[in-house]
Design an enzyme around this catalytic site. Structure first.
Site, PDB file in Angstrom:
ATOM      1  N   SER A  38     -12.683  28.382  -9.006  1.00 51.89           N
ATOM      2  CA  SER A  38     -12.745  27.487  -7.844  1.00 51.89           C
ATOM      3  C   SER A  38     -11.892  28.055  -6.708  1.00 51.89           C
ATOM      4  CB  SER A  38     -12.241  26.097  -8.216  1.00 51.89           C
ATOM      5  OG  SER A  38     -13.032  25.550  -9.231  1.00 51.89           O
ATOM      6  N   HIS A  77     -18.522  26.067 -14.380  1.00 55.28           N
ATOM      7  CA  HIS A  77     -18.345  24.748 -15.014  1.00 55.28           C
ATOM      8  C   HIS A  77     -19.681  24.228 -15.542  1.00 55.28           C
ATOM      9  CE1 HIS A  77     -14.853  24.501 -12.010  1.00 55.28           C
ATOM     10  NE2 HIS A  77     -14.273  24.513 -13.198  1.00 55.28           N
ATOM     11  N   LYS A  79      -0.496  17.312  -7.235  1.00 47.94           N
ATOM     12  CA  LYS A  79      -1.144  18.613  -7.028  1.00 47.94           C
ATOM     13  C   LYS A  79      -2.014  18.562  -5.778  1.00 47.94           C
ATOM     14  CE  LYS A  79      -4.143  21.970  -9.296  1.00 47.94           C
ATOM     15  NZ  LYS A  79      -4.949  22.279 -10.468  1.00 47.94           N
ATOM     16  N   ARG A 131     -12.553  32.177 -19.719  1.00 42.91           N
ATOM     17  CA  ARG A 131     -13.245  33.260 -19.025  1.00 42.91           C
ATOM     18  C   ARG A 131     -12.690  34.609 -19.462  1.00 42.91           C
ATOM     19  NH1 ARG A 131     -11.649  30.830 -13.402  1.00 42.91           N
ATOM     20  NH2 ARG A 131      -9.814  30.701 -14.709  1.00 42.91           N
TER      21      ARG A 131
HETATM   22  O1  PNS Z   1      -9.053  22.750 -14.318  1.00 45.86           O
HETATM   23  P1  PNS Z   1      -7.608  22.788 -14.717  1.00 45.86           P
HETATM   24  O2  PNS Z   1      -6.728  22.525 -13.517  1.00 45.86           O
HETATM   25  O3  PNS Z   1      -7.254  24.055 -15.422  1.00 45.86           O
HETATM   26  O4  PNS Z   1      -7.395  21.555 -15.751  1.00 45.86           O
HETATM   27  C1  PNS Z   1      -6.131  21.309 -16.312  1.00 45.86           C
HETATM   28  C2  PNS Z   1      -6.107  19.990 -17.101  1.00 45.86           C
HETATM   29  C3  PNS Z   1      -6.627  18.844 -16.268  1.00 45.86           C
HETATM   30  C4  PNS Z   1      -6.975  20.134 -18.326  1.00 45.86           C
HETATM   31  C5  PNS Z   1      -4.631  19.744 -17.539  1.00 45.86           C
HETATM   32  O5  PNS Z   1      -3.787  19.895 -16.444  1.00 45.86           O
HETATM   33  C6  PNS Z   1      -4.404  18.364 -18.150  1.00 45.86           C
HETATM   34  O6  PNS Z   1      -4.935  18.043 -19.185  1.00 45.86           O
HETATM   35  N1  PNS Z   1      -3.575  17.539 -17.491  1.00 45.86           N
HETATM   36  C7  PNS Z   1      -3.289  16.189 -17.941  1.00 45.86           C
HETATM   37  C8  PNS Z   1      -1.811  16.017 -18.297  1.00 45.86           C
HETATM   38  C9  PNS Z   1      -1.557  16.356 -19.756  1.00 45.86           C
HETATM   39  O7  PNS Z   1      -2.161  15.831 -20.653  1.00 45.86           O
HETATM   40  N2  PNS Z   1      -0.616  17.302 -19.979  1.00 45.86           N
HETATM   41  C10 PNS Z   1      -0.237  17.731 -21.302  1.00 45.86           C
HETATM   42  C11 PNS Z   1      -0.913  19.009 -21.680  1.00 45.86           C
HETATM   43  S1  PNS Z   1       0.288  20.208 -22.120  1.00 45.86           S
END
Ligand code: PNS
Length: 160
Positions: A129, A18, A42, A91
């Site tokens: 992570s 990150h 979550k 990645r």
């Molecule tokens: O580190 P991660 O868990 O891969 O991050 C995922 C994240 C936070 C980027 C994604 O889950 C997110 O943007 N969630 C917010 C809800 C949202 O906007 N959903 C619509 C996207 S399809």
């Protein structure tokens, strides 16, 4: 107009992968808003304040960065923050399908925000992570993967 990007994620916990993305994105924008998704549905190991604490500590010497959390839709959050871009680290190829779908969906929701993918440094291509948590759980050495504050907080959390 200021160029603002949001770097969203779970950051449970933040890793050197990150940090690599943040460091390389900073020169491209006037400000990066690193934001931890606050998703009560979550299960995460670290609370939102803990993840914010780790991110703030790790990035304390970086300029033009803010650390926050957000709830709800990312595109709505980006609009509120006046961001024109969202940064995501890529990645390996297996990341691509999920990220591609999310980027397309997000563009449908807000066409004014561009998703920018940054290739993680090759030395971090395998780093996640989840893997760090797993290694820490079994008392493996995680010094190569996370800054010392994260290592310390992981050990405390896992009572190692
Ligand atoms: O580190 P991660 O868990 O891969 O991050 C995922 C994240 C936070 C980027 C994604 O889950 C997110 O943007 N969630 C917010 C809800 C949202 O906007 N959903 C619509 C996207 S399809």
């Amino acid at each position: 107009m200021k160029r603002i990007a949001v770097y969203p994620g779970s950051f449970d916990p933040p890793t050197y992968g990150h940090i690599d993305v943040i460091k390389r994105a900073l020169p491209l924008f006037d400000k990066i808003v690193v934001s931890v998704l606050d998703n009560p549905g979550k299960h995460c190991l670290f609370s939102i304040p803990e993840r914010i604490k780790m991110l703030r500590s790790i990035t304390r010497n970086f300029k033009n960065i803010e650390i926050h959390s957000f709830r709800g839709l990312l595109m709505e959050y980006a609009r509120k923050k006046n961001a024109t871009a969202v940064i995501r680290g890529l990645r390996v190829v297996s990341d691509f399908e999920y990220e591609f779908q999310m980027a397309q969906m997000n563009r449908e929701l807000n066409p004014h925000v561009e998703t920018l993918f940054m290739m993680t440094g090759t030395q971090y291509a395998y780093l996640s992570s989840s893997a760090v948590k797993e290694i820490a759980k079994f008392k493996g050495n995680i010094k190569k993967f996370v800054p010392s504050i994260v290592e310390k907080m992981l050990k405390t959390k896992l009572k190692i």
